[in-house]
Write an enzyme that holds these catalytic residues in place. Structure first.
Site, PDB file in Angstrom:
ATOM      1  CD  GLU A 165      -2.830  -0.994  -0.335  1.00 57.14           C
ATOM      2  OE1 GLU A 165      -3.008  -0.087  -0.433  1.00 57.14           O
ATOM      3  OE2 GLU A 165      -3.569  -2.022  -0.793  1.00 57.14           O
ATOM      4  CB  CYS A 193     -19.090  -0.215 -15.115  1.00 57.64           C
ATOM      5  SG  CYS A 193     -19.533   0.255 -13.651  1.00 57.64           S
ATOM      6  CB  CYS A 224     -23.574   4.310 -12.851  1.00 55.15           C
ATOM      7  SG  CYS A 224     -21.925   6.381 -13.155  1.00 55.15           S
ATOM      8  CB  CYS A 243     -20.465   2.760 -19.530  1.00 54.02           C
ATOM      9  SG  CYS A 243     -19.221   3.829 -19.051  1.00 54.02           S
ATOM     10  CB  CYS A 297     -14.698   3.346 -13.646  1.00 53.00           C
ATOM     11  SG  CYS A 297     -15.589   5.059 -13.555  1.00 53.00           S
TER      12      CYS A 297
END
Length: 376
Positions: free
Chosen positions: A48, A217, A223, A214, A207
DNA sequence: AATTCGGGGTC
DNA sequence: GACCCAGAATT
């Protein structure tokens, strides 16, 4: 959506977003990354931190090398900062490496070598902010807390068709609230891990910034940006920030008997703590010095540009030789040299240090002898 | 709230 | 070039 109030999360979003992302991640998300498939907080934390403002592809090589050298938090805590910086060299944002080292030592000294298990406690450690803390807590301990990185900000801005400036603190606060509201109270640990990974995967692979897909998605039906027909209108572009300033940078490479003089840079500022040649900001300083010592020949190498976040550096390397017996002796008497902060290094030893990327590139070029100098 | 931190990738 | 990337710390 406009205004400063947090966006209202519709019932459809509240019930549909989370399970859709979880199911999609399990079916179509990324699963083979080297930091996946573990709940070891050390491994997750390392990944991370490396991935802060840094793309997955860039991190891959660094992560494996780092983990081999420092397999656990005790090994990292026992290392010197120099060893850590050497392995971080080229990854950038070197404060991350310094915080990483400090964090490992804190975990060993104050937590018995075990990372805290809550996001709130993790966020008190050096180099761990709210998003990184949430990622570790969700992946390793199943805590119901949300990340909010660049990917999630983009996804949220589109899903909500939120026109506010992503850089504005009020917007960020609102999106934290929204992100948290999307997590059901009864989410399990396994779901939290899949969901957190799914948010990252969604932003990275579906995205995307310029060409969102899309059609594949999992949350397209929820959305608002997709419904508008122009999802790339979000997130709104921030007003232009401060323009990068140009700065001259004249590294003075002093060579003696095949050894190079490098010194540690200050703890603050650009390339903090890395090893580099003395850097002059003005050529006049060097020219005055050279005029006083006509026996020393200085070579001017081709200048090149190096871009940092807030600087356009124009590097003009200078090469200078001093008498051959000085490599085992004291610091050279040259502009910018700070005797007690430097040392002579053989080429191979120098390349194993933590070096700024342009210094590493230039030294490698010089050592490989693939170029000829412009003597002057 | 604004700045300061690298380096590399994409379009 | 502009913009972005699994951001955080500092002022």
């Amino acid at each position: 959506m406009t205004g400063d109030a947090p966006p209202t999360v519709s019932a459809a979003l509240r019930t549909g977003f989370f399970p859709s992302v979880v199911a999609w991640q399990r079916r179509s998300g990324r699963h083979g990354l080297p930091w996946q498939g573990t709940r070891d907080p050390y491994s997750v934390w390392l990944s991370e931190v490396m991935l802060q403002q840094t793309q997955v592809r860039t991190v891959l090589g660094y992560y494996e090398r780092f983990l081999r050298r420092f397999p656990d938090v005790h090994a990292l805590a026992a290392a010197t900062l120099d060893e850590v910086l050497a392995l971080w060299s080229g990854l950038g944002y070197y404060r991350r490496a310094r915080h990483l080292h400090a964090c490992a030592q804190t975990v060993v000294a104050q937590h018995g070598g075990r990372f805290p298990t809550s996001a709130a406690a993790l966020a008190t450690l050096p180099g761990i902010g709210a998003s990184t803390a949430a990622a570790i807590a969700a992946f390793c301990f199943g805590e119901r807390c949300s990340i909010l990185d660049g990917n999630v900000r983009r996804v949220l801005a589109r899903v909500l068709a939120d026109d506010r400036d992503p850089a504005h603190p009020a917007t960020q606060r609102a999106w934290w609230t929204t992100a948290q509201a999307l997590i059901p109270d009864d989410a399990t640990a396994a779901e939290m891990a899949a969901y957190t990974q799914g948010l990252m995967d969604l932003g990275a692979t579906v995205c995307t910034r310029t060409r969102p897909r899309c059609d594949v998605c999992p949350v397209a039906a929820l959305c608002a940006g997709q419904a508008s027909g122009a999802p790339t209108a979000w997130p709104r572009r921030s007003p232009r920030g401060a323009r990068r300033r140009e700065a001259w940078c004249l590294p003075l490479y002093v060579r003696s008997d095949g050894a190079w003089w490098l010194q540690r840079r200050p703890d603050r500022g650009i390339w903090a703590g890395l090893w580099a040649p003395p850097v002059l900001a003005q050529v006049e300083v060097l020219e005055d010095w050279l005029c006083a010592q006509p026996a020393l020949a200085a070579e001017w190498w081709p200048a090149f540009d190096h871009t940092l976040t807030h600087r356009d550096l124009r590097l003009q390397p200078l090469l200078c030789r001093v008498p051959t017996d000085s490599a085992a002796g004291p610091a050279p008497a040259a502009p910018g040299v700070v005797a007690d902060q430097g040392a002579w290094w053989s080429p191979s030893a120098a390349l194993s240090l933590g070096l700024p990327a342009p210094v590493r590139a230039w030294l490698q070029t010089l050592v490989s002898g693939s170029r000829t100098s412009n003597s002057r």
